[in-house]
Every structure is written in C-alpha cells, then in structure tokens.
Design a protein around this motif. Structure first.
Motif, PDB file in Angstrom:
ATOM      1  N   LEU A 175       5.622  12.964  13.616  1.00 25.81           N
ATOM      2  CA  LEU A 175       4.990  12.782  14.891  1.00 25.81           C
ATOM      3  C   LEU A 175       4.559  12.094  14.983  1.00 25.81           C
ATOM      4  N   GLU A 176       4.377  10.483  14.294  1.00 24.55           N
ATOM      5  CA  GLU A 176       3.431   9.333  14.909  1.00 24.55           C
ATOM      6  C   GLU A 176       3.718   8.890  16.172  1.00 24.55           C
ATOM      7  N   ASP A 177       5.253   8.921  16.458  1.00 31.53           N
ATOM      8  CA  ASP A 177       5.670   8.253  17.990  1.00 31.53           C
ATOM      9  C   ASP A 177       4.810   9.575  18.679  1.00 31.53           C
ATOM     10  N   LEU A 178       5.265  10.492  18.515  1.00 31.74           N
ATOM     11  CA  LEU A 178       4.367  11.448  19.560  1.00 31.74           C
ATOM     12  C   LEU A 178       3.235  11.468  20.073  1.00 31.74           C
ATOM     13  N   ASP A 179       2.260  10.938  18.700  1.00 36.72           N
ATOM     14  CA  ASP A 179       0.532  11.561  19.053  1.00 36.72           C
ATOM     15  C   ASP A 179       0.802  10.313  19.729  1.00 36.72           C
ATOM     16  N   LEU A 180       1.237   8.653  19.237  1.00 29.82           N
ATOM     17  CA  LEU A 180       0.490   7.427  19.580  1.00 29.82           C
ATOM     18  C   LEU A 180       0.951   7.540  21.066  1.00 29.82           C
ATOM     19  N   SER A 181       2.165   7.474  21.444  1.00 26.03           N
ATOM     20  CA  SER A 181       2.366   7.506  22.666  1.00 26.03           C
ATOM     21  C   SER A 181       1.724   8.474  24.227  1.00 26.03           C
TER      22      SER A 181
ATOM     23  N   ASP B 149       1.195  -1.364  -0.288  1.00 30.80           N
ATOM     24  CA  ASP B 149       0.259  -0.243  -0.288  1.00 30.80           C
ATOM     25  C   ASP B 149       0.616   0.867   0.461  1.00 30.80           C
ATOM     26  N   THR B 150      -0.437   2.300  -0.107  1.00 30.09           N
ATOM     27  CA  THR B 150       1.335   3.862   0.164  1.00 30.09           C
ATOM     28  C   THR B 150       2.084   3.306   1.558  1.00 30.09           C
ATOM     29  N   PRO B 151       3.030   3.786   0.855  1.00 33.58           N
ATOM     30  CA  PRO B 151       4.507   4.327   2.581  1.00 33.58           C
ATOM     31  C   PRO B 151       3.888   5.052   2.995  1.00 33.58           C
ATOM     32  N   SER B 152       3.631   4.178   4.515  1.00 34.42           N
ATOM     33  CA  SER B 152       3.823   5.200   5.559  1.00 34.42           C
ATOM     34  C   SER B 152       4.323   3.883   6.576  1.00 34.42           C
ATOM     35  N   SER B 153       4.976   4.905   7.484  1.00 35.59           N
ATOM     36  CA  SER B 153       5.434   4.664   8.910  1.00 35.59           C
ATOM     37  C   SER B 153       4.412   3.885   9.742  1.00 35.59           C
ATOM     38  N   SER B 154       3.189   5.012   9.746  1.00 40.82           N
ATOM     39  CA  SER B 154       2.160   4.872  10.443  1.00 40.82           C
ATOM     40  C   SER B 154       1.555   3.112   9.711  1.00 40.82           C
ATOM     41  N   ARG B 155       0.772   3.240   9.275  1.00 35.99           N
ATOM     42  CA  ARG B 155       0.103   2.264   8.349  1.00 35.99           C
ATOM     43  C   ARG B 155       1.046   0.718   8.447  1.00 35.99           C
ATOM     44  N   GLN B 156       2.398   0.653   7.969  1.00 28.07           N
ATOM     45  CA  GLN B 156       3.109  -0.839   8.229  1.00 28.07           C
ATOM     46  C   GLN B 156       3.431  -0.598   9.357  1.00 28.07           C
ATOM     47  N   ARG B 157       3.525   0.005  10.724  1.00 33.94           N
ATOM     48  CA  ARG B 157       3.595  -0.687  12.264  1.00 33.94           C
ATOM     49  C   ARG B 157       2.298  -1.454  12.478  1.00 33.94           C
ATOM     50  N   ASN B 158       1.128  -0.844  11.648  1.00 34.27           N
ATOM     51  CA  ASN B 158      -0.394  -1.215  11.966  1.00 34.27           C
ATOM     52  C   ASN B 158      -0.397  -1.775  11.355  1.00 34.27           C
TER      53      ASN B 158
ATOM     54  N   LEU C 277      -2.583  -2.366  25.396  1.00 36.77           N
ATOM     55  CA  LEU C 277      -2.374  -1.318  25.191  1.00 36.77           C
ATOM     56  C   LEU C 277      -2.739  -1.069  24.189  1.00 36.77           C
ATOM     57  N   LEU C 278      -1.749  -1.492  23.083  1.00 39.09           N
ATOM     58  CA  LEU C 278      -2.005  -1.397  21.129  1.00 39.09           C
ATOM     59  C   LEU C 278      -3.269  -1.361  20.407  1.00 39.09           C
ATOM     60  N   ASN C 279      -3.508  -2.841  21.718  1.00 36.98           N
ATOM     61  CA  ASN C 279      -4.667  -2.912  20.750  1.00 36.98           C
ATOM     62  C   ASN C 279      -6.059  -2.447  20.632  1.00 36.98           C
ATOM     63  N   ARG C 280      -5.745  -1.245  21.759  1.00 38.80           N
ATOM     64  CA  ARG C 280      -6.359  -0.152  21.738  1.00 38.80           C
ATOM     65  C   ARG C 280      -6.080   1.463  21.228  1.00 38.80           C
ATOM     66  N   HIS C 281      -5.009   1.216  21.339  1.00 36.72           N
ATOM     67  CA  HIS C 281      -3.913   2.665  20.585  1.00 36.72           C
ATOM     68  C   HIS C 281      -3.277   2.465  19.063  1.00 36.72           C
ATOM     69  N   ARG C 282      -3.932   2.737  18.653  1.00 37.05           N
ATOM     70  CA  ARG C 282      -2.406   1.981  17.086  1.00 37.05           C
ATOM     71  C   ARG C 282      -2.189   3.249  16.316  1.00 37.05           C
ATOM     72  N   PHE C 283      -1.628   3.321  15.545  1.00 39.25           N
ATOM     73  CA  PHE C 283      -0.916   4.404  14.950  1.00 39.25           C
ATOM     74  C   PHE C 283      -1.591   5.331  13.989  1.00 39.25           C
ATOM     75  N   ASP C 284      -1.696   6.368  14.014  1.00 35.51           N
ATOM     76  CA  ASP C 284      -3.302   6.922  13.182  1.00 35.51           C
ATOM     77  C   ASP C 284      -2.392   6.882  11.551  1.00 35.51           C
ATOM     78  N   GLU C 285      -3.587   6.150  10.718  1.00 37.77           N
ATOM     79  CA  GLU C 285      -2.682   6.546   9.669  1.00 37.77           C
ATOM     80  C   GLU C 285      -3.437   7.009   8.620  1.00 37.77           C
ATOM     81  N   ALA C 286      -3.155   8.735   9.245  1.00 34.84           N
ATOM     82  CA  ALA C 286      -3.765   9.688   8.408  1.00 34.84           C
ATOM     83  C   ALA C 286      -1.710  10.290   7.719  1.00 34.84           C
ATOM     84  N   LEU C 287      -1.168   9.860   9.119  1.00 34.10           N
ATOM     85  CA  LEU C 287       0.032   9.596   9.022  1.00 34.10           C
ATOM     86  C   LEU C 287       0.532   9.342   7.820  1.00 34.10           C
ATOM     87  N   THR C 288       1.137   9.942   5.875  1.00 31.53           N
ATOM     88  CA  THR C 288       1.744   8.906   4.695  1.00 31.53           C
ATOM     89  C   THR C 288       3.542   9.627   5.105  1.00 31.53           C
ATOM     90  N   GLY C 289       4.382   8.869   4.398  1.00 28.71           N
ATOM     91  CA  GLY C 289       5.966   9.428   3.753  1.00 28.71           C
ATOM     92  C   GLY C 289       6.187   8.635   5.844  1.00 28.71           C
TER      93      GLY C 289
END
Length: 329
Positions: free
Chosen positions: A211-217, A74-83, A195-207
């Motif tokens: 700030l994906e780490d700041l947002d999740l943590s 899919d579209t490269p995205s660190s957030s989406r890849q981690r999810n 906790l990660l089952n309830r809190h995922r990385f925000d897939e609105a972030l691409t590339g």
C-alpha cells in the motif's frame, strides 16, 4: 543524452533478488527509451549473488539512456529504496518515473506520461494502463457483494473509507475514453519532482511495503490532480519471486489497510467500514474454491488478531489522523 545537458527526467527501479526480471525490464526500456534527457537509476537491495548479477546487467554502457546502479545496504524496503533514490537524484530532475522490476514498457510510454505533466500544470501525477496476466472477470453477484462490504464500487480510481480502492489503470475492452481522473495511482506512475520533495514514501513500511503507492498517491491527490493516460501502456509480468504466500498476503493486507484508514480518515464510520470489509473478505475466502483458501483464511484471521491487539509497529506507532495530507517526509 547530450553531454552538455543535465537530465530532466529520471526512471527509478527498486529491486530485490530478481536479476532475471530486472534484465527483461531494462531491455524493454532500452527498446523504448524516453525522448527527453533522462537517467535510469536501479536501487538494489538484493542478496550478494543477485546483486552481482544486477550490477553486471546495469554496468554495460547503454547508448539509449545513461544508467546508474545504487546498492542499498539498509533494511530492504521498497518505500525506503525509493526515498533513497529521490534524495540522490540530480537537482535538474523535474519528472520521476517509478517502475517495478517486473514490467515490460511499451512504445511511447514515457513520452505519453511526460507530455501530461509538461502541458497540464494542475496535474501532479500520472499513470498509464497496466496490462496484467489474464484473470476471470468477477460475476455481477460478486461485484454486488464487494460493493456491499465496501471492498469495491462502480467508480474507477476511487479510495473507499474501508481502505480498499478500485483501480483506474486496468485495461478496459473496447474503451475509447480519453484521459481520466483518479484518486490514486499504483507503483508504476510518474510525478512532478517538486511534489515528491514534499511528499515521500512512508518509511514505516518495510519489505514489499504493501500500500505504499496508495498512501503516497492519495496524499498527493489532495494537493494536485492525478490522471490516467491511456496512451501510456506497460505489461506487468507479475513475477512469482519475492511475493508473499496466501497466508502472509492476507495477514499483511489486513494490518496495512487498518494503518491506511487510521492515517487518512477521521471518525467512527471509516473504522466501521474497515471491519465490515473484513467480514466481506472472510465470507469471500470461505466461499472460494481457490486451492489456497485455507491458508488465506488463516492469514486473514491472524491479521484480525494483530489489529485487535495492535501488536504491529504500524499500529502501535501510527499517530492519530490530524487532517494533514503531507504525511511523513
């Protein structure tokens, strides 16, 4: 790993077009593997040539730790890849260690982080000390100005209402302090799977998903303690490949910080803090002697225009803050 035991921990590395860096990272893990039953997962969004090299690196059998190679189409995205990795991990996984693809793990890194999560039930996430390439320490005057413009503060690991944050995972000379609390963790951190089952990385972030780490943590911080364990250490080699240039970095940072503020803070004061911090960044860039100063200033001004016109999907689609810390699933 014993054949009759399912893995209880996972190491997740998301990568894109950095085969040489990924290989060095995997070699360091092979030298210092976790003592717990664990599986290592590489989620690869590389172009075909780099993907072929990555597959060759991961595929050879590694006695120290089982490896899984998962191509991401899919579209490269660190957030989406981690999810994507979180959705596919075995049910037996209790702890997830996230790593960048350009780090070197030091001895006992995984053991130190796992021990915190296995012995302190109120801790939801833990990170180690991240050793970065040497940089000049800011002067006292610079620190005062950063504090004045809500770009920094004296408290380590604090998230400011401007969208800026101070690190708690930096190396402090002659520091003998023990484990310390923080409000956020960077991308090389470990969390409880529950906790990660309830809190995922925000897939609105691409590339690169800035700030994906700041947002999740920061979301998880509102539900459980986050701590830094000084006994766990890794070196961030900071690959130059696939990093934005000065103009792009400053443009994206302005937009993503605005997105973060709108997502996590209520009221007028945080919005004013955000705008005031942009004034501070503009003054700092203008006064800088860095060779990319002009490009950085141009990028910041472009980001300012994007925020004012809200001509970015993160801003046009960002719902008003409701006080919920769960964020997107």
């Amino acid at each position: 790993m014993a054949e009759d035991r399912a893995p209880s921990e996972a190491i997740v590395i998301c990568t894109r077009n950095r085969p040489g860096e990924l290989r060095r990272t995997l070699m360091s893990i092979a030298e210092h593997p976790p003592s717990q039953d664990a599986v290592l997962v590489v989620v690869d969004a590389s172009d075909p040539q780099a993907r072929a090299r990555n597959r060759q690196t991961v595929d050879p059998p590694r006695p120290s730790i089982p490896c899984a190679y998962w191509p991401y189409g899919d579209t490269p995205s660190s957030s989406r890849q981690r999810n994507y990795a979180l959705e596919r991990l075995p049910e037996s996984i209790e702890i997830v260690h996230f790593l960048d693809d350009d780090v070197t793990v030091h001895a006992d890194y995984f053991e130190a982080l796992s021990a915190v999560l296995r012995t302190e039930s109120d801790v939801g996430g833990v990170g180690g000390i991240v050793l970065e390439p040497s940089t000049d320490a800011p002067s006292a005057r610079s620190e005062r100005l950063q504090s004045l413009f809500f770009l920094s503060c004296a408290e380590d690991g604090h998230v400011l209402p401007s969208g800026s944050a101070t690190s708690a995972q930096q190396s402090i000379p002659n520091d003998t302090s023990s484990r310390r609390n923080t409000e956020w963790l960077n991308g090389c951190s470990s969390y409880r799977r529950s906790l990660l089952n309830r809190h995922r990385f925000d897939e609105a972030l691409t590339g690169s998903s800035m700030l994906e780490d700041l947002d999740l943590s920061y979301r998880i911080h509102r539900r459980a303690r986050l701590v830094v364990e000084p006994e766990a250490r890794l070196t961030h080699r900071r690959s130059a490949r696939n990093r934005p240039d000065a103009e792009q970095y400053n443009r994206v940072l302005a937009v993503h910080r605005r997105w973060f503020v709108e997502k996590h803070f209520d009221g007028v004061a945080p919005r004013l803090a955000y705008w005031w911090s942009l004034v501070g960044r503009l003054l700092a860039i203008t006064a800088s002697s860095a060779p990319h100063r002009t490009a950085a200033r141009r990028g910041l001004l472009r980001g300012l225009r994007t925020v004012l016109t809200r001509s970015h999907p993160l801003l046009s689609d960002c719902p008003p803050h409701t006080g919920s810390a769960s964020g997107p699933s």
